[in-house]
Motif scaffolding. Structure first.
Motif, PDB file in Angstrom:
ATOM      1  N   GLU A 173       0.740  -0.937   0.043  1.00 26.01           N
ATOM      2  CA  GLU A 173       0.110  -0.038   0.002  1.00 26.01           C
ATOM      3  C   GLU A 173       0.977   1.334   0.133  1.00 26.01           C
ATOM      4  OE1 GLU A 173      -2.787  -0.583   3.088  1.00 26.01           O
ATOM      5  OE2 GLU A 173      -3.365  -2.591   2.266  1.00 26.01           O
ATOM      6  N   HIS A 451      -7.969  -8.507   1.413  1.00 26.26           N
ATOM      7  CA  HIS A 451      -7.286  -7.224   1.671  1.00 26.26           C
ATOM      8  C   HIS A 451      -5.861  -7.652   2.349  1.00 26.26           C
ATOM      9  CE1 HIS A 451     -10.417  -3.891   0.626  1.00 26.26           C
ATOM     10  NE2 HIS A 451     -10.725  -5.278   0.195  1.00 26.26           N
ATOM     11  N   GLU A 452      -5.015  -6.872   1.977  1.00 24.94           N
ATOM     12  CA  GLU A 452      -3.744  -7.061   2.556  1.00 24.94           C
ATOM     13  C   GLU A 452      -3.266  -8.435   2.322  1.00 24.94           C
ATOM     14  OE1 GLU A 452      -6.000  -6.250   5.293  1.00 24.94           O
ATOM     15  OE2 GLU A 452      -5.993  -4.209   4.429  1.00 24.94           O
ATOM     16  N   GLU A 470      -7.246  -6.715  -2.571  1.00 25.19           N
ATOM     17  CA  GLU A 470      -6.562  -5.414  -2.485  1.00 25.19           C
ATOM     18  C   GLU A 470      -5.160  -5.222  -2.990  1.00 25.19           C
ATOM     19  OE1 GLU A 470      -7.215  -1.830   1.027  1.00 25.19           O
ATOM     20  OE2 GLU A 470      -6.014  -3.545   1.419  1.00 25.19           O
ATOM     21  N   GLU A 476      -9.632   3.540   0.421  1.00 20.37           N
ATOM     22  CA  GLU A 476      -9.476   3.755   1.883  1.00 20.37           C
ATOM     23  C   GLU A 476      -8.565   5.021   2.256  1.00 20.37           C
ATOM     24  OE1 GLU A 476      -8.489   0.321   4.286  1.00 20.37           O
ATOM     25  OE2 GLU A 476      -6.478   0.241   3.053  1.00 20.37           O
TER      26      GLU A 476
HETATM   27 CA    CA Z   1      -5.914  -2.179   3.418  1.00 19.78          CA
END
Ligand code: CA
Ligand code: NOJ
Length: 671
Positions: A173, A451-452, A470, A476
């Motif tokens: 991210e 996610h992650e 994700e 987010e």
């Molecule tokens: Ca995330």
């Protein structure tokens, strides 16, 4: 129906070539050529395109604990075969996928026990290559430790790269930077390069199964070398008996769009192992989600608990009234109170907070045609999750939940394993866990949106319940990021992260100004861009992420989100420059309509787009959601205009975008 398959019989070449041997394979259209050779103790592969080198001779193979560095001496048994086939995705960005490649399999002979005979398989497509190693000399049942991956990618010429430094605590991210490729320290894949002659190259891997994921480390001079995410003791992979590695892939094209429209990742994965997957329906969802990210309600229990039954029911009503098939609810289960990121071992995946009544909620939804999307946040507490997995999936199955969003919010090297040791988020341990979750979920007819996650490597072909992930800076970050995603982010993602596979980006924020907070603390796009994201970003599940009240304030623009499909017959990436702009068109699956999304960076931009992708001779009503004349992501993000006109494939569409702007179009086929 499965389409025609033409597999030409393998042509065995019995001659045992000796040192200095070299074997090559052209791609079916003679665009690419890949050669493998052994010389002076080294084994290398190289790739050229139309006769011009793309990857200079680059070493191959793995190193094993207990073995000295290998010296290669022979290259024998070159076997060749060709495949020209098509197959159908149960859901996807493209229904029918062509798999046309030439395969070259050679046997390398080295001077260490496990490397005495290594089979290198290369598949050469017109738009890229895949390379994998097989180790038949490892005795069955014998445990071995992989301690090195010698795979190099020696780039040629001057290359620009879009990358972020790997090993960072926020996993994948990060915002991308664009630099000279020689400045790469260690980068995540897909790693995308643009050479000074305009050639685009993306390096990644396919079919990452029971192996650590690959990063690429640079030497400052244009050579990238595979770096595998290790176990805590430094071992990269633990394997038992003979095994095959994932495919190392190189996609090559003249344009960024050629990378985006390549399907070699999927082609290099095995066919569907789950059989009938029709219980999973691609679609759009809303959720008790953005309100938590905005701090308007909480995941944890208490007065402002977002998952409270009454609040969930109001989302179900909104979904039913607006044609959304499902509602995501986070924070429904015990474990969120206090510092949940530090206490992943405390989550229960079967015990709901008392104010979340799953029976009542799912019954209410059923009456209205709206399903619950489940949520399993683990905070990296993998053993705790694994121990409850069966029961957790069984609970959801009982209530008709067929999609679960998972999450692993935890610093990248801090996943705590069964022994209390620390694991990387995408090392072999997590790669195994990731697939295990999908397999258990599949038995309960549940699809997973992780996610992650471990990065996508096309496994959705084999396990089509791995629907989305994700694995990048998503929406987010526009709630609480400091800074939030700049406009260019959406012009880079399609040619980096999205090359790996579907992303649950969660588009569609309509309240962009958020009461006038600073630009770098909110969405940095115009409203039209938020619509365009539904076409530019592919995912079979797409969220309408904003609060219902913000959609109801703009019913005209909301119409696009209601209309846009999430399952496609075909996809065309039409025009693009990485980091500057992107234009994508997709035809809905099971219908005649086309959709187009265009996004620019911080610069206003006018493009002209021939509509030649539309069916010839057919008339379409183009419903155009454009930036207003004064739209600007900084000062006037909410300015948009909606117009309609009749067009055909002979027309050209002007695409006028303000700074941080975009354009979304539905081409409604007219009778
Ligand atoms: Ca995330
Ligand atoms: C991070 C995920 O990306 C986000 O969507 C989710 O809301 C939080 N974790 C909490 O699980």
């Amino acid at each position: 129906m499965l389409a025609r398959a033409l597999i030409l019989a393998a042509l065995a070449m019995p001659a045992a070539a000796q040192a200095g041997a070299r074997e090559c394979s052209d791609s079916p259209g003679r665009v690419l050529q890949l050669c493998i050779s052994v010389d002076g103790g080294r084994a290398v592969y190289e790739v050229s395109r139309h006769g011009r080198p793309v990857i200079a001779p680059s070493t191959v193979g793995l190193a094993f604990a207990g073995e000295p560095a290998v010296r290669w001496s022979t290259l024998t048994e070159a076997r060749r075969s060709s495949t020209d086939t098509t197959w159908e995705q149960p859901w996807g960005e493209q229904r029918v996928i062509a798999d046309k490649h030439n395969e070259l399999k050679v046997t390398l002979g080295g001077d260490t026990p496990y490397n005495r005979r290594v089979i290198v398989t290369a598949r050469v497509f017109d738009d890229g290559v895949g390379l994998r190693y097989s180790y038949p000399e490892i005795p069955a049942g014998k445990a071995v430790e992989v301690v090195g991956d010698n795979t190099q990618f020696r780039t040629r010429g001057a290359n620009q790269a879009w990358w972020y430094s790997a090993w960072g605590q926020e996993r994948d991210e990060y915002l991308y930077t664009e630099t000279d490729a020689r400045r790469i320290t260690t980068a995540e894949t897909p790693l995308t390069l643009k050479r000074d002659d305009g050639l685009h190259v993306s390096i990644h891997e396919a079919a990452l199964i029971d192996f650590p994921s690959m990063l690429l480390s640079g030497d400052g001079a244009g050579t990238l070398t595979a770096k595998l995410m290790p176990w805590q003791d430094g071992v990269l992979a633990h394997k038992t008996g003979p095994f095959d590695t994932p495919w190392r892939t190189i996609v090559i094209g003249d344009t960024p769009g050629a990378l985006a429209d390549s399907r070699i990742e999927l082609n290099l994965n095995e066919p569907n192992k789950l059989g009938d997957i029709s219980w999973f329906k691609p679609g759009k969802y809303v959720g008790v989600w953005w309100e938590m990210h905005l701090n308007r309600s909480t995941w944890g229990s208490g007065e402002h608990h977002g998952a409270a039954t009454a609040n969930v029911k109001s989302y179900i009503d909104f979904a039913a009234q607006n044609g959304f098939g499902s509602v995501l609810v986070e924070g429904w289960n015990e474990g969120w109170d206090g510092d949940w990121i530090a206490h992943g071992d405390k989550f229960s995946f079967t015990k709901a907070y008392p104010d979340f009544d799953i029976a009542e909620i799912t019954a209410y939804g059923r009456e209205r045609g709206v399903k619950l999307i489940g949520h399993h946040e683990t905070a990296g507490g993998v053993p705790n999750y694994a121990a409850q997995l069966e029961d957790a999936m069984a609970l959801y199955e009982r209530y008709g939940v067929d999609v679960v969003k998972t999450g692993y919010v935890r610093h990248s090297g801090d996943i705590v394993d069964e022994q209390g040791g620390l694991q990387w988020f995408a090392g072999q341990y997590m790669v195994r866990h990731n697939l295990h979750v999908a397999e258990v979920a599949a038995r309960h007819r549940i699809a997973v949106n992780a996610h992650e996650p471990v990065k996508d490597t096309g496994l959705r072909r084999t396990w089509p319940n791995m629907i989305s992930r994700e694995g990048a800076r998503g929406q987010e970050f526009n709630a609480w990021g400091d800074p939030t995603n700049p406009p260019e982010h959406m012009t880079i993602l399609p040619f980096t992260r999205l090359l790996a596979g579907p992303m649950d980006f969660t588009p569609g924020i309509f309240d962009i100004p958020r009461g006038g907070i600073a630009l770098t603390r909110r969405v940095q796009t115009t409203l039209a861009t938020q619509l365009a994201e539904y076409v530019v970003v592919y995912s079979p599940v797409q969220m309408a992420a904003d609060l219902p009240e913000n959609y109801l304030a703009h019913p005209d623009a909301f119409q696009f989100i209601k209309d846009v499909p999430t399952d496609w017959e075909r996809t065309r990436t039409l025009q693009s420059e990485i980091g500057d702009y992107v234009v994508v068109a997709r035809q809905e699956r099971g219908g005649q309509d086309w959709y187009l999304g265009a996004i620019t960076d911080e610069n206003a931009r006018t493009l002209s787009q021939p509509l030649s992708f539309l069916a010839p001779g057919k008339r379409y009503e183009a419903q155009i959601y454009a930036d207003g004349a004064d739209a600007d992501y900084r000062t006037n993000p909410m300015s948009y205009v909606i117009t309609r006109q009749v067009v055909t494939s002979a027309d050209t569409l002007p695409i006028v975008m303000g700074p941080g702007g975009g354009l979304a179009v539905r081409f409604r086929a007219l009778p």
